[in-house]
Design an enzyme around this catalytic site. Sequence first.
Site, PDB file in Angstrom:
ATOM      1  N   ASP A 305       0.812  -1.221   0.000  1.00  0.00           N
ATOM      2  CA  ASP A 305       0.000   0.000   0.000  1.00  0.00           C
ATOM      3  C   ASP A 305       0.848   1.276   0.000  1.00  0.00           C
ATOM      4  O   ASP A 305       2.053   1.229   0.252  1.00  0.00           O
ATOM      5  CB  ASP A 305      -0.914  -0.035   1.240  1.00  0.00           C
ATOM      6  CG  ASP A 305      -1.975   1.056   1.183  1.00  0.00           C
ATOM      7  OD1 ASP A 305      -2.309   1.508   0.063  1.00  0.00           O
ATOM      8  OD2 ASP A 305      -2.469   1.463   2.244  1.00  0.00           O
ATOM      9  N   GLU A 308       2.297   4.909  -4.291  1.00  0.00           N
ATOM     10  CA  GLU A 308       2.324   5.804  -5.479  1.00  0.00           C
ATOM     11  C   GLU A 308       3.667   6.533  -5.562  1.00  0.00           C
ATOM     12  O   GLU A 308       4.082   6.826  -6.675  1.00  0.00           O
ATOM     13  CB  GLU A 308       1.173   6.806  -5.388  1.00  0.00           C
ATOM     14  CG  GLU A 308      -0.213   6.176  -5.509  1.00  0.00           C
ATOM     15  CD  GLU A 308      -0.613   5.343  -4.295  1.00  0.00           C
ATOM     16  OE1 GLU A 308      -0.142   5.671  -3.194  1.00  0.00           O
ATOM     17  OE2 GLU A 308      -1.370   4.380  -4.466  1.00  0.00           O
ATOM     18  N   ASP A 418      -8.754   3.045  -2.818  1.00  0.00           N
ATOM     19  CA  ASP A 418      -9.783   3.500  -1.875  1.00  0.00           C
ATOM     20  C   ASP A 418     -10.998   4.000  -2.645  1.00  0.00           C
ATOM     21  O   ASP A 418     -10.877   4.859  -3.514  1.00  0.00           O
ATOM     22  CB  ASP A 418      -9.247   4.646  -1.006  1.00  0.00           C
ATOM     23  CG  ASP A 418      -8.167   4.172  -0.053  1.00  0.00           C
ATOM     24  OD1 ASP A 418      -7.967   2.951   0.057  1.00  0.00           O
ATOM     25  OD2 ASP A 418      -7.537   5.030   0.587  1.00  0.00           O
TER      26      ASP A 418
HETATM   27  C1  GLC Z   1      -4.872   3.313   2.617  1.00  0.00           C
HETATM   28  C2  GLC Z   1      -5.324   2.044   1.925  1.00  0.00           C
HETATM   29  C3  GLC Z   1      -6.443   1.409   2.705  1.00  0.00           C
HETATM   30  C4  GLC Z   1      -5.968   1.135   4.128  1.00  0.00           C
HETATM   31  C5  GLC Z   1      -5.470   2.417   4.781  1.00  0.00           C
HETATM   32  C6  GLC Z   1      -4.828   2.172   6.132  1.00  0.00           C
HETATM   33  O1  GLC Z   1      -5.870   4.264   2.585  1.00  0.00           O
HETATM   34  O2  GLC Z   1      -5.684   2.289   0.609  1.00  0.00           O
HETATM   35  O3  GLC Z   1      -6.879   0.233   2.090  1.00  0.00           O
HETATM   36  O4  GLC Z   1      -6.998   0.597   4.883  1.00  0.00           O
HETATM   37  O5  GLC Z   1      -4.495   3.019   3.948  1.00  0.00           O
HETATM   38  O6  GLC Z   1      -3.732   1.319   5.995  1.00  0.00           O
END
Ligand code: GLC
Length: 661
Positions: A305, A308, A418
């Site tokens: 995660d 980017e 998201d």
């Molecule tokens: C980001 C991710 C999401 C996750 C959050 C906390 O927003 O895209 O899926 O729950 O971070 O880690």
Amino acid sequence: MIKKYIYGEPFPTGAAVKSIAASEDKLPFFESDNKGGFSYALSENDIVYGLGEQIRGINKRGWQYVSWNYDNPNHHEDTRSLYGSHNFIIVSGQQTFGAFFDYAGKMEFDIGYTKRSEMRITADKNDLIVYIITGENEKDIVKQFRQLIGRSYIPPFWAFGYGQSRWGYKNEQDIRTVAEQHKAAGIPLDSIYLDIDYMERYKDFTVDKERFPDLEKLAADMKEQGIHLVPIIDAGVKIEDGYDVYEEGVRENYFCKNAEGGDFVGAVWPGRVHFPDFLQPEARKWFGEKYSVLTKLGIEGFWNDMNEPAIFYTEDRLSDTCAEIEKLTSGNMGINEYFRFTGMVAGLNGNMGDYDKFYHNVDGKMIKHSEVHNLYGMNMTRSAFEALKEICPEKRTLFFSRSSYIGAHRYGGIWQGDNKSWWSHILQSMQQLPALNMAGFLFTGSDTGGFGCDTTEDLMLRWLQYSLFTPLFRNHSADGTRFQELYRFDNVSAAAEMIKIRYSLIPYLYSEFLKAALNDEMMFKPLAFEFPGDDMAKQTEDQLLLGNELMIAPVYKQNALGRYVYLPEEMMLIRMSAWDKYETQILPKGHHYVDVKLDELVFFIRSNKAIPFGKPTANTGEIDLSSLEMIGFPNSTYLLYSDNGYSTEPEESIKISALSK
Ligand code: GLC
């Protein structure tokens, strides 16, 4: 046929795996201005497909899109950039061809936005490769393109099961409760996701010992119930003395540098972080090997995660902003000062200027991040994929990433980032699927039920009725939003039936997935790809063909108890209120209004085709392929692809069986 045109000195992105000699002739179809700009005159009825994860319709005409991997949880129609950049398009109409603009930096795709009859594609710099693909039809163009970029990632079989996730499961007990409640409600489950809360102070490859005192035991106990734990790994590495990943990264120069040669500092969940320089092979290897900290505890899947990379703020910009705010707030804040104030605070997150402030070391040459921005997430997943192939060579590991570029499809899947508990985001996800498939991303899906905002029971049921067809099927929500585990709702049994139907469909879904991956095809296609002469099929934006046998047409509007469906040929409507309770009806080609009650699943089987349908099980480990029923038209046959579900070379165990109805 694929032709390759090289402009300037392109940065090697790693998207293509097949080497093709550069063409000497003039670029066909487009006018190039030799400054990174390419124009194409659009005819009235041309359709432009592609651009992977981008928002808006299956037909991309009428908007301007920007390839710049970007964290935007609030995306809507107005958005221009999302988490992944996939610069592949197919123009279909007067002339039909595919084009891939292989460029690692920022690119704009103005597809009839400035001028309705013009498509203008612009790279920030004239250093890129353009591939032009011509073929018999759209499907053939996709196949050739996919052969160019290499075979799509195939996850382990268990990854096709249902997954429960939430940012906010704080400790071991929360995880055990999720497993128990699913079991008590009779909801099949294959995975529970661990979000950032399992870590110690949001540090990658650590486990908080107080809240998760024995992760290895927890993972083993879960596995006994057929459930896999899937932890998150974030891109930013916390700056903290004594933290091995931070200290090793600094010592070995594995982090991205600032202009002065120091380690660049950004801020994400843990506060101040360094970003691993995933473009360096040694840094990739080093970071990838860290995943073994968790595989040693019995973990077999990960999600990557914030890659980017998302940057909440940089220290320089934060201190400039604070100084400016102090000035602004010391006097009377009129409208101009007020807007400046709010703009400065909002502008801290993902500020474009910050991506010019750090560098990658590529063979000793410092490359500004913004020039290779879209490759970052892909190389993070590559790092994990390559290392895990060495660490666990005997089985496939589940990986999916938030950020991606074409090429990342070989290393893992992606989730669609998201989203919100908005009805419009069901349709949005659906419209992304065929374009993602064109770009090689087969293992994908959305945060079912919606990540941000509060979901509702009806939204969840409708979302399930769509998502139960997508390879990645995960219920995920943000901390602070309404809880949305299926057992929390009034009509638990309706939700449970949807999950059971998913499990009955897994043999078919997995088989179609394998076919798509092994034959470089799409699993989800726009109707027009199979019915090219049909004008109505070309305009259909809210139905998809799934594999060779199915058509899906989910309900995505609140309080709707049905919808109009266009059938491009005679089809069999399947109406299921439970996995073992279904009705069929043959409908002729044309428009139909179809009733779909909130607790019903409706889908269509194409003419003279049938699909295998199994008995639901508590998890994928119990799926039995020897007792499949066939649903669909009489006298039809189906080729079922299966494998052992874990081998890293799927061909080694692939089995093809002919089933007939
Ligand atoms: C980001 C991710 C999401 C996750 C959050 C906390 O927003 O895209 O899926 O729950 O971070 O880690």
